[in-house]
Design a protein around this motif. Structure first.
Motif, PDB file in Angstrom:
ATOM      1  N   VAL A  38     -18.001 -24.109  -5.186  1.00  0.00           N
ATOM      2  CA  VAL A  38     -18.650 -23.159  -4.287  1.00  0.00           C
ATOM      3  C   VAL A  38     -20.152 -23.420  -4.251  1.00  0.00           C
ATOM      4  O   VAL A  38     -20.825 -23.376  -5.285  1.00  0.00           O
ATOM      5  N   LEU A  39     -20.666 -23.691  -3.070  1.00  0.00           N
ATOM      6  CA  LEU A  39     -22.090 -23.949  -2.877  1.00  0.00           C
ATOM      7  C   LEU A  39     -22.863 -22.667  -2.580  1.00  0.00           C
ATOM      8  O   LEU A  39     -23.985 -22.493  -3.066  1.00  0.00           O
ATOM      9  N   GLU A  40     -22.284 -21.790  -1.787  1.00  0.00           N
ATOM     10  CA  GLU A  40     -22.910 -20.512  -1.454  1.00  0.00           C
ATOM     11  C   GLU A  40     -21.818 -19.484  -1.201  1.00  0.00           C
ATOM     12  O   GLU A  40     -20.717 -19.844  -0.776  1.00  0.00           O
ATOM     13  N   ARG A  41     -22.138 -18.218  -1.439  1.00  0.00           N
ATOM     14  CA  ARG A  41     -21.224 -17.153  -1.074  1.00  0.00           C
ATOM     15  C   ARG A  41     -21.989 -15.829  -1.018  1.00  0.00           C
ATOM     16  O   ARG A  41     -22.955 -15.622  -1.767  1.00  0.00           O
ATOM     17  N   SER A  42     -21.573 -14.958  -0.131  1.00  0.00           N
ATOM     18  CA  SER A  42     -22.209 -13.645  -0.008  1.00  0.00           C
ATOM     19  C   SER A  42     -21.232 -12.676   0.644  1.00  0.00           C
ATOM     20  O   SER A  42     -20.356 -13.077   1.421  1.00  0.00           O
ATOM     21  N   LEU A  43     -21.380 -11.403   0.306  1.00  0.00           N
ATOM     22  CA  LEU A  43     -20.577 -10.341   0.893  1.00  0.00           C
ATOM     23  C   LEU A  43     -21.529  -9.280   1.427  1.00  0.00           C
ATOM     24  O   LEU A  43     -22.333  -8.722   0.674  1.00  0.00           O
ATOM     25  N   ILE A  44     -21.457  -9.016   2.725  1.00  0.00           N
ATOM     26  CA  ILE A  44     -22.362  -8.084   3.381  1.00  0.00           C
ATOM     27  C   ILE A  44     -21.562  -6.880   3.849  1.00  0.00           C
ATOM     28  O   ILE A  44     -20.592  -7.027   4.617  1.00  0.00           O
ATOM     29  N   VAL A  45     -21.936  -5.693   3.388  1.00  0.00           N
ATOM     30  CA  VAL A  45     -21.238  -4.459   3.728  1.00  0.00           C
ATOM     31  C   VAL A  45     -22.183  -3.559   4.517  1.00  0.00           C
ATOM     32  O   VAL A  45     -23.331  -3.331   4.110  1.00  0.00           O
ATOM     33  N   THR A  46     -21.708  -3.049   5.651  1.00  0.00           N
ATOM     34  CA  THR A  46     -22.475  -2.126   6.484  1.00  0.00           C
ATOM     35  C   THR A  46     -21.581  -0.933   6.837  1.00  0.00           C
ATOM     36  O   THR A  46     -20.484  -1.140   7.359  1.00  0.00           O
ATOM     37  N   PRO A  47     -22.009   0.325   6.524  1.00  0.00           N
ATOM     38  CA  PRO A  47     -23.266   0.767   5.937  1.00  0.00           C
ATOM     39  C   PRO A  47     -23.461   0.199   4.531  1.00  0.00           C
ATOM     40  O   PRO A  47     -22.498  -0.151   3.858  1.00  0.00           O
ATOM     41  N   SER A  48     -24.702   0.145   4.119  1.00  0.00           N
ATOM     42  CA  SER A  48     -25.048  -0.454   2.837  1.00  0.00           C
ATOM     43  C   SER A  48     -24.329   0.243   1.691  1.00  0.00           C
ATOM     44  O   SER A  48     -24.182   1.473   1.674  1.00  0.00           O
ATOM     45  N   ALA A  49     -23.863  -0.558   0.751  1.00  0.00           N
ATOM     46  CA  ALA A  49     -23.144  -0.026  -0.402  1.00  0.00           C
ATOM     47  C   ALA A  49     -23.407  -0.916  -1.607  1.00  0.00           C
ATOM     48  O   ALA A  49     -23.669  -2.117  -1.471  1.00  0.00           O
ATOM     49  N   HIS A  50     -23.344  -0.313  -2.789  1.00  0.00           N
ATOM     50  CA  HIS A  50     -23.444  -1.100  -4.019  1.00  0.00           C
ATOM     51  C   HIS A  50     -22.125  -1.829  -4.238  1.00  0.00           C
ATOM     52  O   HIS A  50     -21.056  -1.207  -4.259  1.00  0.00           O
ATOM     53  N   VAL A  51     -22.180  -3.138  -4.396  1.00  0.00           N
ATOM     54  CA  VAL A  51     -20.979  -3.969  -4.537  1.00  0.00           C
ATOM     55  C   VAL A  51     -20.895  -4.487  -5.964  1.00  0.00           C
ATOM     56  O   VAL A  51     -21.844  -5.089  -6.477  1.00  0.00           O
ATOM     57  N   LEU A  52     -19.754  -4.268  -6.596  1.00  0.00           N
ATOM     58  CA  LEU A  52     -19.523  -4.723  -7.968  1.00  0.00           C
ATOM     59  C   LEU A  52     -18.442  -5.793  -7.956  1.00  0.00           C
ATOM     60  O   LEU A  52     -17.336  -5.567  -7.457  1.00  0.00           O
ATOM     61  N   GLY A  53     -18.748  -6.970  -8.497  1.00  0.00           N
ATOM     62  CA  GLY A  53     -17.788  -8.053  -8.558  1.00  0.00           C
ATOM     63  C   GLY A  53     -17.178  -8.190  -9.942  1.00  0.00           C
ATOM     64  O   GLY A  53     -17.849  -7.955 -10.950  1.00  0.00           O
ATOM     65  N   TYR A  54     -15.911  -8.555 -10.009  1.00  0.00           N
ATOM     66  CA  TYR A  54     -15.242  -8.757 -11.285  1.00  0.00           C
ATOM     67  C   TYR A  54     -14.052  -9.686 -11.076  1.00  0.00           C
ATOM     68  O   TYR A  54     -13.581  -9.881  -9.948  1.00  0.00           O
ATOM     69  N   GLN A  55     -13.553 -10.266 -12.148  1.00  0.00           N
ATOM     70  CA  GLN A  55     -12.328 -11.059 -12.101  1.00  0.00           C
ATOM     71  C   GLN A  55     -11.147 -10.170 -12.422  1.00  0.00           C
ATOM     72  O   GLN A  55     -11.138  -9.495 -13.459  1.00  0.00           O
ATOM     73  N   ASP A  56     -10.141 -10.171 -11.537  1.00  0.00           N
ATOM     74  CA  ASP A  56      -8.984  -9.336 -11.806  1.00  0.00           C
ATOM     75  C   ASP A  56      -8.054 -10.007 -12.826  1.00  0.00           C
ATOM     76  O   ASP A  56      -8.355 -11.097 -13.350  1.00  0.00           O
ATOM     77  N   TYR A  57      -6.932  -9.381 -13.098  1.00  0.00           N
ATOM     78  CA  TYR A  57      -5.996  -9.865 -14.124  1.00  0.00           C
ATOM     79  C   TYR A  57      -5.554 -11.296 -13.870  1.00  0.00           C
ATOM     80  O   TYR A  57      -5.336 -12.071 -14.806  1.00  0.00           O
ATOM     81  N   TRP A  58      -5.421 -11.686 -12.593  1.00  0.00           N
ATOM     82  CA  TRP A  58      -4.917 -13.006 -12.231  1.00  0.00           C
ATOM     83  C   TRP A  58      -6.023 -14.047 -12.112  1.00  0.00           C
ATOM     84  O   TRP A  58      -5.760 -15.196 -11.785  1.00  0.00           O
ATOM     85  N   GLY A  59      -7.297 -13.620 -12.347  1.00  0.00           N
ATOM     86  CA  GLY A  59      -8.410 -14.550 -12.286  1.00  0.00           C
ATOM     87  C   GLY A  59      -9.084 -14.633 -10.930  1.00  0.00           C
ATOM     88  O   GLY A  59      -9.992 -15.434 -10.731  1.00  0.00           O
TER      89      GLY A  59
END
Length: 283
Positions: A38-59
């Motif tokens: 992965v060279l770049e990645r982004s997630l844009i949410v509108t309306p603005s929201a706090h985004v929390l990333g995590y790895q789920d059980y399956w990775g």
């Protein structure tokens, strides 16, 4: 051969009445692994929201976010640039059939051997005959490829012919479906053979002209990985697997483990959703 693919996956919700808030979980961005970088990645949410990333059980990389303010529309845009085709397909001989009968093997891969509601295929004369033919293959690697070919020949691709809740048995019965049905049915046969199999969700570059720089309308795609000493990718929808064309988002037992976007909202009346996936081959 390695490519660089740029992907934009947008989901847009509209509510008939203002929603007071929503809770959402997205699986729309890739991770680097042996098959891709992965060279770049982004997630844009509108309306603005706090985004929390995590790895789920399956990775799989998942993101959760809440929108607390009243809103009539919700937009989620996932953008990524990925170097694909960074791993070659397995070439070593697969373990013999007897290796797959070891109880320790069953314990190790239990989650990818047990059927799920979506990967059940009910016995019939036709199913039993197909399984017997597959078991006659000299090794599990050949049987896995034959299972993929069997599904490709059995089903006709028809958009809108099934739903996300359609089981492998239902797809086998009506003889048509979309990529997730092809994947579920292939997984069903592999698991019946005792070959661990997992569902893969991601994107596929469909343009056979390989037009560099052109925007290609695409959609989320599903395929399969079978354990033959290492994970062998199989695409029963397209039959031929060319690694550079694929971007992995997530893996699991079936579609239910890797939906691109799920959520709940309060108020809002009825809702509609538009989804667009665009892929560009950069090099």
């Amino acid at each position: 051969m390695s490519w660089i693919l740029s992907i934009e996956h947008s989901s847009h919700y509209r509510y008939s009445l203002a929603s007071d808030g929503s809770l959402n979980e997205a699986r729309m961005l890739p991770q680097s692994d042996r098959t891709q970088f992965v060279l770049e990645r982004s997630l844009i949410v509108t309306p603005s929201a706090h985004v929390l990333g995590y790895q789920d059980y399956w990775g799989t990389l998942a993101h959760v976010f809440e929108v607390h303010q009243p809103h009539r529309e919700l937009s989620i845009i996932a953008r990524s640039r990925v170097q694909t085709g960074t791993a070659t397909l397995p070439r070593d001989p697969s373990p013999p059939w007897q290796h797959y009968r070891d109880p320790v093997f069953d314990d190790t891969f239990a989650e990818f051997l047990d059927p799920t509601a979506l990967t059940l295929v009910e016995d019939s004369d036709e199913v039993v005959n197909a399984l017997e033919l597959l078991l006659e293959r000299p090794n599990p690697a050949e049987a896995a490829q034959w299972a993929s070919d069997l599904v490709h020949e059995r089903l006709t691709y028809e958009a809108g012919s099934t739903a996300v809740s359609t089981s492998a048995s239902e797809a086998w019965s009506i003889r048509k479906g979309v990529c997730q049905d092809f994947a579920h049915l292939c997984i069903a046969f592999l698991r019946r053979l005792g070959i661990p199999a997992r569902y893969v969700s991601g994107y596929y570059y469909p343009d056979q002209e390989e037009s560099i720089g052109e925007v290609i309308d695409a959609e989320s795609h599903a395929w399969v990985e079978a354990w033959i000493g290492s994970w062998l990718p199989l695409d029963p929808t397209n039959q031929v697997f060319e690694p550079e064309r694929y971007v992995v988002i997530g893996r699991g037992r079936d579609y239910a483990d890797v939906p691109p976007l799920i959520g709940i909202y309060r108020g809002g009346g009825t809702s509609t959703m538009e989804v667009h996936v665009r892929v560009i081959r950069e090099s």
